[in-house]
Design a protein around this motif. Structure first.
Motif, PDB file in Angstrom:
ATOM      1  N   ILE A 170       1.974  15.244   7.679  1.00 21.08           N
ATOM      2  CA  ILE A 170       2.787  15.552   6.503  1.00 21.08           C
ATOM      3  C   ILE A 170       3.490  14.266   6.105  1.00 21.08           C
ATOM      4  N   TYR A 171       3.351  13.883   4.840  1.00 23.83           N
ATOM      5  CA  TYR A 171       3.962  12.642   4.365  1.00 23.83           C
ATOM      6  C   TYR A 171       5.127  12.943   3.431  1.00 23.83           C
ATOM      7  N   LEU A 172       6.286  12.407   3.767  1.00 21.97           N
ATOM      8  CA  LEU A 172       7.419  12.413   2.851  1.00 21.97           C
ATOM      9  C   LEU A 172       7.243  11.166   1.982  1.00 21.97           C
ATOM     10  N   LYS A 239       5.590  11.821   8.570  1.00 20.16           N
ATOM     11  CA  LYS A 239       5.494  10.379   8.419  1.00 20.16           C
ATOM     12  C   LYS A 239       5.949  10.022   6.999  1.00 20.16           C
ATOM     13  N   MET A 240       6.075   8.736   6.743  1.00 18.00           N
ATOM     14  CA  MET A 240       6.509   8.300   5.420  1.00 18.00           C
ATOM     15  C   MET A 240       5.370   7.605   4.692  1.00 18.00           C
ATOM     16  N   LEU A 241       5.294   7.875   3.400  1.00 19.28           N
ATOM     17  CA  LEU A 241       4.298   7.252   2.545  1.00 19.28           C
ATOM     18  C   LEU A 241       4.980   6.661   1.320  1.00 19.28           C
ATOM     19  N   PHE A 242       4.701   5.415   1.038  1.00 17.11           N
ATOM     20  CA  PHE A 242       5.130   4.794  -0.212  1.00 17.11           C
ATOM     21  C   PHE A 242       3.924   4.707  -1.138  1.00 17.11           C
ATOM     22  N   ILE A 243       4.088   5.184  -2.367  1.00 15.88           N
ATOM     23  CA  ILE A 243       3.096   4.952  -3.406  1.00 15.88           C
ATOM     24  C   ILE A 243       3.758   4.025  -4.411  1.00 15.88           C
ATOM     25  N   LEU A 244       3.288   2.784  -4.454  1.00 13.57           N
ATOM     26  CA  LEU A 244       3.936   1.742  -5.247  1.00 13.57           C
ATOM     27  C   LEU A 244       3.062   1.342  -6.430  1.00 13.57           C
ATOM     28  N   GLY A 245       3.491   1.724  -7.611  1.00 10.71           N
ATOM     29  CA  GLY A 245       2.776   1.365  -8.817  1.00 10.71           C
ATOM     30  C   GLY A 245       3.158  -0.040  -9.258  1.00 10.71           C
TER      31      GLY A 245
END
Length: 282
Positions: A170-172, A239-245
């Motif tokens: 699971i990604y926050l 876990k942590m997820l960054f989506i960086l545009g």
């Protein structure tokens, strides 16, 4: 307390339900997100703003006056049950409410977040967007010392492909566009610190798992999430997820530089990063 709708409330969005036309109109609009909340509520978001809330007992609250204050609000009374059967009137309300919300404040980052959510509602894909603007509901926690800082998560995403241990992560997820607001509480390090607090709270972890299960089941039942219902073995800790545009190589380089400076607190895995080039090349 899980984010879950009662059977009676859920049935309102199905064929022959009082809110079926409203539901179809909302879910047909790619700019809107239908999100299940605690206390048997639904909030419809446009660019992170609640433009419509369905409360327990199927009462509808319109866009808050704080978005237009002295100005003019929507001309359609969406709280009137007579309107709920008219797609034309509902569309008019939504158009007006979105315009008011847009004039109040607008960020391209919010559009990116919405597009990611809408693009990941199919169980045939690897990643599934479960919820937007998730926040741990702490109502059941009696002891003040067990409470944690209130934090909103842009997206809760589940990996439908099991990891090496055979569980589904699971990604926050935090969504950023460009290099603005990378510092402070709303910056990259601030989000890492806030996510770490959630990941290290047994109450928050269990609340997250409960929410993922209930939201997934009910959104799938309503057809918001499509495809064959997945069999999941959810990880006990997120876990942590960054989506960086980014817009071009320079912005990406600046984002990569900022990511390299992050300090990861104990108890949180190294965040996963996805870079998304938002330039449209013809």
């Amino acid at each position: 307390m899980a984010r879950e709708l009662s059977i009676a409330h859920l049935s309102m969005y199905k064929p022959k339900g009082k809110l079926f036309v409203l539901f179809n109109t909302i879910t047909a609009d790619p700019e809107l997100s239908f999100e299940i909340r605690i206390h048997d509520e639904v909030i419809v978001y446009y660019n992170k703003k609640a433009i419509l809330t369905v409360t327990k007992g199927n009462k509808i609250k319109p866009l808050s006056e704080k978005y237009y204050k002295q100005g003019e609000g929507p001309t359609v009374d969406i709280s009137n049950p007579a309107v709920w059967q008219s797609a034309k009137e509902i569309e008019k309300y939504l158009k007006e409410a979105k315009l008011i919300a847009y004039r109040h404040s607008m960020k391209r980052e919010f559009q990116l977040q919405q597009n990611i959510a809408m693009g990941n509602h199919d169980c045939a894909n690897r990643f599934l967007a479960i919820d937007m603007e998730w926040q741990f509901a702490q109502d059941i926690i009696k002891d003040e010392k067990d409470r944690i800082k209130k934090t909103r998560i842009d997206l809760v995403i589940v990996d439908l492909t099991p990891n090496a241990l055979g569980v589904n992560d699971i990604y926050l997820t935090e969504v950023k566009l460009g290099t603005e607001a990378l510092k402070g509480d709303s910056g990259l390090q601030g989000h890492v610190n806030s996510t770490s607090i959630i990941a290290n709270s047994p109450y928050a972890c269990q609340g997250l798992i409960d929410d993922v299960k209930s939201i997934l089941a009910q959104k799938h039942e309503l057809g918001i999430i499509t495809g064959e219902f997945p069999k999941l073995h959810l990880a006990q800790k997120p876990k942590m997820l960054f989506i960086l545009g980014h817009r071009g190589t320079q912005e990406r380089k600046e984002l990569e530089d900022e990511m390299s400076k992050l300090k990861i607190p104990t108890g949180l895995d190294e965040p996963i990063v996805m870079y998304q080039d938002t330039l449209i090349r013809l």
